[in-house]
Design an enzyme around this catalytic site. Structure first.
Site, short mmCIF file in Angstrom:
data_model
loop_
_atom_site.label_atom_id
_atom_site.label_comp_id
_atom_site.label_asym_id
_atom_site.label_seq_id
_atom_site.Cartn_x
_atom_site.Cartn_y
_atom_site.Cartn_z
N ARG A 48 54.14 42.40 44.69
CA ARG A 48 52.97 43.10 45.05
C ARG A 48 51.99 42.16 45.23
O ARG A 48 51.05 42.20 46.10
CB ARG A 48 52.42 44.14 43.99
N LYS B 223 46.04 45.18 45.42
CA LYS B 223 45.21 45.08 44.07
C LYS B 223 43.96 44.08 44.34
O LYS B 223 43.93 43.16 43.47
CB LYS B 223 46.12 44.68 43.06
N GLU C 231 44.05 58.85 44.13
CA GLU C 231 44.09 58.29 42.77
C GLU C 231 43.02 58.11 42.02
O GLU C 231 41.82 58.27 42.46
CB GLU C 231 45.03 56.86 42.70
#
Length: 361
Positions: free
Chosen positions: A102, A204, A240
Site C-alpha cells: 500500500r 494513506k 469511511e
C-alpha cells in the site's frame, strides 16, 4: 540528530534493558496515545535513486528545512501496523506485506520512491526488536508501528522533493476509542468531505487527515465517537470514518463501500472480508446509501487502530438510529476469528502472520 547505532552496540544496550524489569506502564489503563519508546528507524534516498541501507537510532526529533516539500506541499505518506506479544512469548506481525504494498501504491501516486516490500518488513522487524520491552503483555494491547515516507528535500516551487526519508517509530497502545469495548456513536458528516474523485483518498496521504480535524473535533465535542463521511459527488453514499472503514449488515448480508478512488483499502478491511466469506457470509462491495445504513441490522468499523468495533448508533441530520445488541451479531464472529489468528489460537492457513526472530539483530 542522534548518531546511528551499530548492531553490536544496539545488542548490548538492548540486552541490558531486557535484563531490567519491563517498562513501568499501567497496562490495564493503556489507551491510544503516544508513549515514546527507545529507538526509531531511518533510511534516506535521493529523488532518482533507490532506498538502500537504513539504521536504528535513538528516538528523537528530526531536522527539516523550512523549505522541505513535506512541510510546504504535503508530500508524505504514513502507514500503521502492530506487533503483538503472544502467550508463548513469540512476537508477531499481521500482514506487513500489505502495508508495504500500500505504501508503494501511495508513493507512486505522490511521485515518491519507496522501499521494497522486503526492506519495509525488515525495517519494521528491526524497530520492533529494538523496542521489544515496550510491547504490552498478551491481551493488554500491542506495539503500534508508524512508518513515514516524507519528502524532506527542499523546493520553493511546486515539485517533487529532491530527497526522501523513510522513518519508523513505535508506541505501545490499546483501545483506540475512549469507549473501550463499548459500542460507538457516529455522526454522519454532511458538510465536510474527506476525499473527492481524482484525489488521494485511496492512499494513506498525510493530506487526508488534517482536513478531517475540524469535523472530527466538532463531533467529539458533541459527544460522538467519530464522524462518518459521505461521498463528495452526491452526498448520498457513505464512505469511511476518520480512521476506519465501515461495514453494514442487513439480513445477514454484509455491505461495504468499494475502494475505487476515494476510499482507503484497509488491511483490516480486506482481512475481515476474507474471514466473512470463509464463514459463508455474502459480502458485497458497492455504494451504500445513508438510508441503508439507517435501516441496517448492524454496523461496524474496521482498521489497524480500531481493530473491529461495533457501531451502536448513527446520527444523521438530527435523526438518531440505535442498533440492537445480541449475542448473534456478525461482527463478533468475525472479530473472534481475526483475533484468534493473531493470537495463534486459530491456525493461520492464509500466511498472514509473520513471526519476528528474537535471536536476530
Amino acid at each position: 540528530m542522534a548518531p546511528a547505532i551499530s548492531s553490536m552496540t544496539l545488542d548490548s544496550r538492548q540486552e541490558a534493558k531486557d535484563m531490567k524489569e519491563q517498562v513501568e506502564i499501567d497496562w490495564e489503563n493503556l489507551g491510544f496515545g503516544l508513549t515514546p519508546t527507545d529507538y526509531m528507524y531511518m533510511m534516506k534516498c535521493k529523488k532518482e535513486d533507490e532506498f538502500s541501507q537504513g539504521h536504528i537510532l535513538p528516538y528523537g526529533n528530526i531536522e527539516l528545512s523550512p523549505a522541505s516539500v513535506v512541510l510546504n506541499y504535503g508530500q508524505g505518506l504514513f502507514e500503521g501496523l502492530k506487533a503483538y506479544r503472544r502467550e508463548d512469548g513469540k512476537l508477531v506481525l499481521f500482514r506487513p506485506d500489505q502495508n508495504a504494498l500500500r505504501l508503494q501504491i501511495g508513493a507512486e501516486r505522490m511521485c515518491m520512491p519507496s522501499p521494497s516490500v522486503n526492506q519495509f518488513i525488515d525495517a519494521v522487524k528491526e524497530t520492533v526488536l529494538a523496542n521489544k520491552r515496550w510491547i504490552p503483555p498478551p491481551g493488554k494491547g500491542a506495539l503500534y508501528i508508524r512508518p513515514l515516507l516524507i519528502g524532506t528535500g527542499s523546493s520553493l516551487g511546486i515539485s517533487p522533493a529532491p530527497e526522501y526519508t523513510f522513518i519508523i517509530y513505535a508506541s505501545p497502545v490499546n483501545k483506540y476509542f475512549k469507549e473501550g469495548s463499548a459500542p460507538l456513536s457516529l455522526y454522519v458528516e454532511d458538510e465536510f468531505d474527506r476525499a473527492s474523485r481524482g484525489g488521494v483518498g485511496c492512499v494513506k496521504s498525510i493530506t487526508n487527515y488534517g482536513q478531517a480535524l475540524k469535523p472530527l473535533t466538532r463531533a467529539k465535542s458533541r459527544g460522538f465517537s467519530d464522524v462518518l463521511f459521505l461521498d463528495s459527488a452526491t452526498g448520498k453514499y457513505i464512505e469511511e470514518a476518520s480512521a476506519a472503514n465501515v461495514f453494514v449488515v442487513k439480513d445477514k448480508k454484509i455491505y461495504t463501500a468499494p475502494t475505487k478512488g476515494t476510499i482507503l483499502p484497509g488491511v483490516t478491511r480486506n482481512s475481515i472480508i476474507e474471514i466473512a466469506c470463509d464463514h459463508g457470509y455474502e459480502v458485497e462491495e458497492r455504494m451504500v446509501e445513508v438510508d441503508e445504513l439507517l435501516s441496517a441490522d448492524e454496523a461496524f468499523c474496521t482498521g489497524t487502530a480500531v481493530v473491529v468495533a461495533r457501531i451502536g448508533s448513527v446520527t444523521y441530520q438530527g435523526k438518531r438510529v440505535e442498533y440492537q445488541a445480541d449475542n448473534n451479531l456478525v461482527y463478533k464472529k468475525l472479530l473472534s476469528t481475526y483475533l484468534g489468528i493473531q493470537k495463534g489460537e486459530i491456525e493461520d492457513k492464509k500466511g498472514w502472520i509473520v513471526e519476528i526472530n528474537q535471536g536476530s539483530s
